[in-house]
Design a protein around this motif. Structure first.
Motif, PDB file in Angstrom:
ATOM      1  N   SER A 181      38.302  44.926  37.191  1.00 17.64           N
ATOM      2  CA  SER A 181      38.548  43.832  36.209  1.00 17.64           C
ATOM      3  C   SER A 181      37.235  44.093  35.446  1.00 17.64           C
ATOM      4  CB  SER A 181      38.667  42.511  36.849  1.00 17.64           C
ATOM      5  OG  SER A 181      37.669  42.016  37.344  1.00 17.64           O
ATOM      6  N   ASP A 185      32.673  40.693  40.250  1.00 16.03           N
ATOM      7  CA  ASP A 185      33.067  41.238  41.793  1.00 16.03           C
ATOM      8  C   ASP A 185      33.382  42.624  41.657  1.00 16.03           C
ATOM      9  OD1 ASP A 185      32.009  38.642  41.852  1.00 16.03           O
ATOM     10  OD2 ASP A 185      34.088  37.858  42.394  1.00 16.03           O
ATOM     11  N   SER A 186      34.480  42.983  40.933  1.00 16.23           N
ATOM     12  CA  SER A 186      35.147  44.319  41.431  1.00 16.23           C
ATOM     13  C   SER A 186      34.225  45.344  40.941  1.00 16.23           C
ATOM     14  CB  SER A 186      36.311  44.353  40.661  1.00 16.23           C
ATOM     15  OG  SER A 186      36.325  44.158  39.302  1.00 16.23           O
ATOM     16  N   THR A 281      39.906  45.803  46.358  1.00 15.40           N
ATOM     17  CA  THR A 281      39.723  44.860  45.177  1.00 15.40           C
ATOM     18  C   THR A 281      38.315  44.138  45.365  1.00 15.40           C
ATOM     19  OG1 THR A 281      40.498  42.842  46.586  1.00 15.40           O
ATOM     20  CG2 THR A 281      42.157  44.464  45.556  1.00 15.40           C
ATOM     21  N   VAL A 288      37.052  31.547  44.589  1.00 11.03           N
ATOM     22  CA  VAL A 288      37.982  30.963  43.615  1.00 11.03           C
ATOM     23  C   VAL A 288      39.440  30.399  44.078  1.00 11.03           C
ATOM     24  CG1 VAL A 288      37.184  31.683  41.573  1.00 11.03           C
ATOM     25  CG2 VAL A 288      38.817  32.902  42.711  1.00 11.03           C
ATOM     26  N   LYS A 316      28.207  34.339  46.154  1.00 13.62           N
ATOM     27  CA  LYS A 316      28.438  34.933  44.936  1.00 13.62           C
ATOM     28  C   LYS A 316      26.795  35.331  44.383  1.00 13.62           C
ATOM     29  CE  LYS A 316      30.499  35.660  41.121  1.00 13.62           C
ATOM     30  NZ  LYS A 316      32.009  36.136  40.657  1.00 13.62           N
TER      31      LYS A 316
END
Ligand code: ATP
Ligand code: MG
Length: 414
Positions: A181, A185-186, A281, A288, A316
């Motif tokens: 994405s 993160d990805s 992923t 979330v 995070k």
């Protein structure tokens, strides 16, 4: 004038019978990362790599080595013939040229036929340097450590070891289909998959009017950064539009999880066709609402291939620190219209598998996945020429991957 860099691998040295395969991947990765320097050459000897570069390119070469997975450490090195006098001459030059007053000598001697033991060499070189340079030995906290590696046909001497990325050479673990994405993160997750030797093929669902618009977006910029570590990037672009048009009336709080289930199904269909054994992923457990354990169970339900989630256990701030380090962070926080900002942002935290299954049946996700794939395109970034192109998806198919030239079938016939 040429300079020499010696690069060592860590973990791959322990892989026994597979070592030569690992070394082969690493040698290709090293060559690929250095090719644009011109005049650089890579040679493997005695379980280490020797990289020869033009002397004015040492710093650029080091910067590239810092991005090669599988390298434990590297150092600018000098060599000497296997004669004590020659070794001492280089040793004196290196210690003499280094800052500080104290030193130590650390010898390794994989070549057991050299007449002096490591201890003898440490002691004698040490004594001679005290005599000629007036420096002092400090074994526990020296200003400079002189390393002498006695290998088959020469001695290799160096002072400053630089820690490499570690991990395994990209490709040695095979391919994964990675859901990329535009988020933070990805890309980090893709990098961690590469770190364990996987070569990612990226899959991105886009909202834009067509693949050309995505080529101009941060998605390709992120892939370019990832290419510094993994080489060529192939990004499969699947339009979001078919899904958006077909799925009306899904309860708003179902949408995030249901759409992620759909992405997972498309990924699985593609991975099977491309003979890619696993999906990965950037999911992070409970970060979330869409990533609660119950929702992850719903997303994976019905799929057969494993979904690997390398950032699952990170906080995070740890992911952000990695994103800054690999240099995707600034790109990830750029404005971008992603699918997940179109589907509702307020997911139910505990979706039931039965409810998600029901949506998948009602909207014929299998058929919808095929329809979406038939509209997909492949964008390839080739770091060697710094070029980006759109190619038919078929170039990734197993029967066309081997051998060239690729049969250029249109995407629709896939
Ligand atoms: P990221 O920062 O990676 O986007 P996130 O915390 O924003 O993660 P989500 O948006 O819920 O989390 O996405 C979870 C995962 O789903 C992503 O890490 C990515 O692997 C995948 N994903 C999300 N959006 C897309 C997309 N448009 N195309 C492909 N995969 C996606
Ligand atoms: Mg996201």
């Amino acid at each position: 004038l040429h300079s020499l860099i010696v690069a060592h691998y860590g973990e791959i040295g322990t892989k026994g019978g597979n070592r030569s395969v690992f070394e082969g991947f690493l040698e290709r990765a090293l060559s690929a990362s250095l090719v644009s320097l011109g005049g650089a050459s890579v040679r493997k000897m005695d379980q280490r790599f020797f990289i020869s570069v033009e002397s004015d390119q040492v710093e650029s070469a080091k910067a590239r080595l810092a991005r090669v997975f599988g390298i434990a450490w590297y150092a600018v090195a000098w060599t000497a013939p296997l004669e004590y006098g020659d070794i001492l001459k280089v040793a004196e030059r290196l210690v003499g040229g280094a800052q500080g007053t104290t030193f130590r000598v650390t010898t390794r001697r994989p070549n057991k036929s050299f007449p002096m033991t490591s201890q003898e060499l440490n002691r004698r070189v040490g004594e001679d340097i005290i005599g000629s340079l007036g420096r002092k030995v400090d074994l526990s906290n020296p200003d400079v450590t002189l390393n002498i590696d006695v290998i088959s046909d020469r001695a290799v001497l160096y002072t400053d070891r630089v820690k490499g990325l570690g991990g395994l050479p990209v490709g040695v673990s095979g391919r994964v289909l990675h859901l990329l994405s535009g988020g933070i993160d990805s890309p980090v997750a893709a990098w961690l998959m590469m770190k364990r030797g996987c070569s990612p093929v990226y899959l991105h669902f886009y909202v834009a009017s067509g693949p050309e618009a995505v080529v101009q977006s941060k998605i390709v910029d992120i892939a370019k950064v990832l290419s510094r570590y993994g080489g060529r990037s192939d990004i499969i672009l699947v339009p979001f539009a078919p899904y958006q048009l077909a799925t009306t009336g899904i309860p708003e709080d179902f949408e995030p999880t249901v759409f992620r289930r759909f992405m997972r199904m498309v990924a699985e269909a593609l991975a099977r066709r491309l003979e890619i054994p696993a999906i990965s992923t950037g999911d992070n457990l409970a970060q979330v609402a869409s990533q609660t354990l119950s929702n992850i169970v719903c997303i994976d339900s019905g799929s057969l291939l494993p979904t690997l989630r390398p950032v699952l256990g990170y906080d995070k701030d740890e992911i952000i620190a990695l994103a800054r380090r690999l240099e995707t962070f600034e790109l990830s926080i750029r404005e971008y219209k992603d699918c997940c900002s179109i589907v509702s942002r307020h997911p139910r935290t505990r979706m039931k598998v039965a409810d998600v299954d029901e949506c998948a049946r009602r909207f014929d996700f299998e058929g919808l996945a095929e329809e979406s794939i038939s509209g997909a395109s492949l964008v390839t970034y080739e770091p060697l020429h710094d070029s980006t192109g759109i190619r038919p998806l078929s170039v990734l198919l197993p029967e066309t991957r081997e051998g060239s030239p690729h049969e250029m079938r249109p995407v629709k016939n896939l």
